[in-house]
Write a protein that holds these residues in place. Structure first.
Motif: not given
Length: 625
Positions: A111-115, A152-156, A530-542, A563-568
């Motif tokens: 389980t991954v928490l912000t802190t 598996q990411p989720i909205s906080p 999921p942590r972005m409130e709004s998304v404007t654009a996207v592109s594949w990068a690999g 990453q495509t799994d939502g991790s950063t």
């Protein structure tokens, strides 16, 4: 202590008290320091601060509970010990009762928490018999990692659990000591501790029925795995043999026979002086044929290429008695790549001020003037709103200026303009067709944003009869604002608006043929930001990475890799750029990212530089795909 900042406050474990439980060391040569920290052999254990709290070179060593430790110390010590590399989590288990130590399975989930989890004072009312103490744990949950290593990411969301401690007899049976008898499942880590201990790796499987591979990102330990005792290379090979993650499994195949595992007892895999990695397998692989074995070796080579700790030029698969099953080199494995002509630099394209398709030359120190493109969408009379260029750079798809019609034509030869292959009936241009995208199979994808009939379309080979894609999730007030299909054709990135929210989703593309009619579906949408409130654009990068433009809650617009799994990671944010409406990234890191930044026009970001202007007036920059 761990890698997270844990500020003390009333009623909770303080950073100072926790730092006595662990020792943090930086690996020699891993950080820019004048010396290397070592384990002290006398005196008090002191906190050693790393240069970067999320740095993977920082090591955390767990410290066993001291005699007569109070229950607060037991809980704090255990939370710290979970962040360590202790083999078998043996020290962490010393904080547990014998029964809890036997049943706790840290490998089962993360389980991954912000802190790091906050530990409140014991709630004595939670144990009316006064046989122990319950300590509430809280935090903001942002992701889970399952037993198959899938992130598996989720909205906080609020995380609330508890740890219960009781008194048990000591070894001599005359005294009692506090130990944990009930705890949350698996590991519970703050994000910085998680990223310090784990790293993202792409496993590779074959697109169902095809001869090219698809990336399947998972997380493995940065160093030796505490449970399996395997080094990172062996962990990665084992994860590949376990099969694809549950989400990707319906769309890919593994060439390894079911039940194939590493030979029993293998915990370390190293290359020889020829950079050949020999991988001993169990009896399930003994009778594999030559061609399936080559595909197995290709999956391994693609999977291992991202590991910086090892350089693998060739893979040799071995059977259960050590016999060689096959060998394959990196050059030979290239035939199984989704993007095969990797030697040719990709060229970005855009729509100029006259609504014509143009090619950009962004590879030099100075950006050169745009190049006219042959055909109806370039030198011809068709006026464009958005474009996409196929991966072979021989054809382009363009949406007309009013957003109603989709056209396809050659960009290598002059020809007459062909009629539209698809049209929208929506009244407003902004409700009509999205920008198109070419998939790895040569198929063309586009969304109709008509509020009366939102729909996703696929055009086989960019010229066949349009196929209505099954999208059971596209209902109510949902619609697709934009889309990008992966080079392997198995995944699609979708910017979806629903209920006033614009989010980034990754869908799995599944195909089947019923009679003469192909059935294409996009299923099991997963949040990618999921942590972005709004998304404007996207592109594949690999193979499994995206460049995303969006805003976090209360923040400003940013461009970052995900990453495509939502991790950063902390290093994924690109230099700031305002007013970005679209972005395009190449398949290779050596080529610049390009973006439309409104007043600044088309700009580029070469590796190691800042944004530079390319064309003052223009829109819709794209790389092939």
């Amino acid at each position: 202590m761990g890698a997270d900042s844990r500020e003390g406050h009333a009623g909770r474990g303080t950073r100072e008290s926790r730092s006595r439980r662990v020792v943090v060391l930086a690996a020699c040569g891993g950080l820019l320091m004048t010396g290397c920290a070592t384990m002290p052999d006398s005196g008090d254990v002191q906190e050693v601060r790393g240069a970067n709290q999320g740095d993977s070179q920082v090591r955390v060593y767990a410290v066993a509970p001291r005699d007569n430790a109070d229950p607060d110390e037991i809980v704090d010590g255990f939370l710290e010990a979970m962040t360590s590399d202790d083999p078998g989590f043996a020290t962490a288990r010393k904080y547990l009762t014998k029964q809890a130590a036997r049943t706790w399975k840290p490998e089962q989930s993360i389980t991954v928490l912000t802190t790091a989890p906050d530990r409140d004072q014991a709630d004595r009312n939670a144990d009316p018999d006064n046989q122990g103490r319950a300590y509430p744990l809280s935090g903001r949950k942002i992701a889970t990692v399952d037993a198959r290593h899938a992130y598996q990411p989720i909205s906080p969301a609020t995380y609330l659990q508890s740890i219960h401690v009781v008194q048990q007899p000591t070894g001599n049976g005359k005294e009692k000591e506090w130990r944990i008898d009930s705890l949350p499942p698996g590991l519970v880590l703050g994000e910085a501790d998680f990223l310090r201990n784990y790293r993202s790796v792409n496993k590779y499987y074959f697109a169902s029925g095809e001869d090219w591979v698809v990336a399947d990102p998972v997380y493995i330990r940065q160093r030796q795995d505490p449970v399996t005792r395997m080094d990172p290379v062996t962990q990665t090979v084992r994860a590949l043999l376990e099969g694809p993650t549950n989400w990707l499994k319906p769309a890919v195949d593994s060439s390894f026979p079911s039940g194939t595992e590493l030979k029993k007892g293998v915990t370390t895999l190293t290359t020889d002086d020829q950079s050949t990695l020999k991988v001993p397998l169990n009896t399930k692989a003994d009778l594999v044929g030559a061609q399936p074995c080559r595909r197995m070796a290709a999956q391994l080579l693609f999977t291992l290429r991202d590991l910086t700790s090892v350089r693998v030029e060739q893979v040799e698969l071995q059977g259960s008695t050590g016999q060689s099953l096959c060998r394959l080199g990196k050059g030979q494995a290239a035939e199984f790549a989704a993007v095969r002509d990797t030697e040719r630099d990709e060229s970005p394209y855009f729509v100029d001020e006259h609504h014509k398709l143009m090619m950009l030359d962004v590879g030099g120190k100075e950006a050169n003037a745009p190049i006219e493109v042959p055909g109806p969408l370039g030198k011809g009379a068709t006026r464009l709103r958005s474009v996409a260029v196929d991966r072979g750079e021989t054809r382009a798809a363009g949406v007309g200026e009013n957003g109603r019609d989709l056209f396809v034509s050659s960009i290598t030869t002059e020809q007459e303009a062909a009629p539209a292959i698809l049209s929208s009936k929506a009244a407003k241009p902004t409700d009509r067709l999205s920008a198109p995208s070419w998939g790895g199979r040569g198929d063309l994808w586009i969304a109709d944003r008509d509020p009366a009939a939102p729909q996703l379309w696929m055009v086989p080979d960019g010229s066949g009869e349009s196929v209505k894609v099954r999208t059971p999730w596209l209902e109510d007030d949902a619609r697709i604002e934009s889309l990008r299909v992966s080079a392997d054709g198995v995944r699609i990135a979708l910017v979806v608006t629903r209920g006033g929210d614009t989010t980034l989703q990754i869908g799995r593309v599944q195909r089947q043929t019923t009679g003469e009619e192909p059935v294409v579906s996009v299923l099991d949408l997963q949040p990618a930001a999921p942590r972005m409130e709004s998304v404007t654009a996207v592109s594949w990068a690999g193979p499994s990475r995206l460049v995303v433009v969006g805003k976090e809650a209360g923040g400003v617009q940013q461009i970052r890799y995900l990453q495509t799994d939502g991790s950063t990671s902390a290093t994924s944010v690109l230099p700031g750029l305002s007013g970005v409406t679209s972005v395009a990234a190449p398949h290779k890191d050596s080529v610049p990212v390009v973006a439309d930044s409104g007043d600044d026009g088309i700009v580029r970001l070469a590796p190691g530089t800042n944004w530079q202007p390319v064309v003052k007036t223009g829109t819709s920059p794209v790389y092939p795909g």
